[in-house]
Design a protein around this motif. Structure first.
Motif, PDB file in Angstrom:
ATOM      1  N   ASN A 116      34.494  44.195  31.592  1.00 18.43           N
ATOM      2  CA  ASN A 116      35.026  43.813  33.194  1.00 18.43           C
ATOM      3  C   ASN A 116      34.094  44.302  34.349  1.00 18.43           C
ATOM      4  O   ASN A 116      34.238  43.870  35.403  1.00 18.43           O
ATOM      5  CB  ASN A 116      36.377  44.590  33.165  1.00 18.43           C
ATOM      6  CG  ASN A 116      37.496  43.939  32.230  1.00 18.43           C
ATOM      7  OD1 ASN A 116      37.981  42.949  32.320  1.00 18.43           O
ATOM      8  ND2 ASN A 116      37.873  44.705  31.464  1.00 18.43           N
ATOM      9  N   MET A 123      23.954  40.992  36.682  1.00 17.06           N
ATOM     10  CA  MET A 123      24.739  39.710  37.274  1.00 17.06           C
ATOM     11  C   MET A 123      23.587  38.781  38.037  1.00 17.06           C
ATOM     12  O   MET A 123      24.000  37.669  38.102  1.00 17.06           O
ATOM     13  CB  MET A 123      25.835  40.132  38.026  1.00 17.06           C
ATOM     14  CG  MET A 123      27.162  40.991  37.639  1.00 17.06           C
ATOM     15  SD  MET A 123      28.216  41.438  38.529  1.00 17.06           S
ATOM     16  CE  MET A 123      28.843  39.785  39.480  1.00 17.06           C
ATOM     17  N   LYS A 136      31.109  34.874  33.991  1.00  9.99           N
ATOM     18  CA  LYS A 136      31.289  36.084  33.000  1.00  9.99           C
ATOM     19  C   LYS A 136      31.501  35.652  31.522  1.00  9.99           C
ATOM     20  O   LYS A 136      31.386  36.208  30.645  1.00  9.99           O
ATOM     21  CB  LYS A 136      32.733  36.320  33.668  1.00  9.99           C
ATOM     22  CG  LYS A 136      33.196  37.613  32.752  1.00  9.99           C
ATOM     23  CD  LYS A 136      34.650  38.306  33.422  1.00  9.99           C
ATOM     24  CE  LYS A 136      35.150  39.555  32.801  1.00  9.99           C
ATOM     25  NZ  LYS A 136      36.478  40.081  33.253  1.00  9.99           N
ATOM     26  N   TYR A 139      28.321  35.857  29.652  1.00  9.59           N
ATOM     27  CA  TYR A 139      28.168  37.482  29.535  1.00  9.59           C
ATOM     28  C   TYR A 139      28.912  37.957  28.369  1.00  9.59           C
ATOM     29  O   TYR A 139      28.371  38.609  27.704  1.00  9.59           O
ATOM     30  CB  TYR A 139      28.569  38.090  30.771  1.00  9.59           C
ATOM     31  CG  TYR A 139      28.737  39.661  30.709  1.00  9.59           C
ATOM     32  CD1 TYR A 139      27.498  40.411  30.542  1.00  9.59           C
ATOM     33  CD2 TYR A 139      29.887  40.455  30.711  1.00  9.59           C
ATOM     34  CE1 TYR A 139      27.631  41.898  30.498  1.00  9.59           C
ATOM     35  CE2 TYR A 139      30.060  41.759  30.628  1.00  9.59           C
ATOM     36  CZ  TYR A 139      28.870  42.599  30.468  1.00  9.59           C
ATOM     37  OH  TYR A 139      28.953  43.992  30.349  1.00  9.59           O
TER      38      TYR A 139
END
Length: 209
Positions: A116, A123, A136, A139
């Motif tokens: 999280n 990023m 995300k 990722y």
């Protein structure tokens, strides 16, 4: 005759064994009571030459990984050696405070943080972006399918998360908020001093500037 020789041989063997054992014990005692050299001491924890050398080699490896096309020169080596020493000192100080405040993190905490709260630098990586923005899902997919990346992130989070928890605890216990900081700053800095010079301009005659 042979029997006497055997008996004497046994006695000699036992004698040598006892001397050997006593000698090894004496060496061990000497090592225990002989202080080992060290480079420095932080909060009672000794920094040995071996610890420092290991940290320096780690700094060299990190530099080479981050700068594969840039060789190590003397100035860079000296800078990295200074950083290695500072990291050792910081690690000891952090460790003492984490233990003092009983800060602990579980594997579950680390996994949650990994999933999280990716680092801001990560990023910005184009391979984890879609249309120029951090994705995300990409990722999380990298965490799931790339074991090396997962281990790297786990080590990173395991190192910084306890420190983050300690900072949050100290901040919460201090009772300091943005509003209280602002009020304190205004109290100590928002000050005006001056003098007023009053005069009747009607009484001034023939002033040349």
């Amino acid at each position: 005759m042979l029997e006497n020789l055997r008996k004497r041989q046994k006695i000699i063997i036992y004698f040598v064994a006892v001397i050997f054992i006593l000698g090894m014990g004496a060496i061990g005692i000497v090592e225990i009571f002989t202080p080992k050299p060290y480079l420095g001491k932080v909060e009672g924890t000794k920094i040995t030459f071996e610890m420092y050398q290991a940290k320096i080699q780690d700094m060299y490896a990190r530099y080479s990984e981050a700068n594969p096309d840039q060789p190590l020169d003397d100035n860079t080596r000296k800078s990295l050696e200074g950083q290695a020493w500072q990291e050792l000192v910081d690690e000891i100080l952090w460790s003492k405070q984490l233990k003092k405040h009983r800060i602990k993190v579980t594997d579950s905490d680390i996994l949650t943080e990994m999933q999280n709260n990716p680092p801001q630098e990560l990023m910005q990586n184009e391979s984890l972006q879609t249309n120029g923005r951090f994705d995300k899902n990409l990722y999380l997919s990298a965490l799931k399918n790339n074991p090396e990346f997962f281990v790297m992130m786990e080590d990173y989070v395991r190192a910084y998360l306890p420190r983050k928890r300690l900072q949050e605890k100290i901040k919460a216990e201090s009772g300091i908020t943005l509003d209280s900081l602002k009020a304190d700053y205004i109290k100590n800095n928002d000050i005006v001093t001056g003098k007023i010079l009053f005069f009747d301009f009607n009484t001034i005659k023939d002033v040349e500037v």
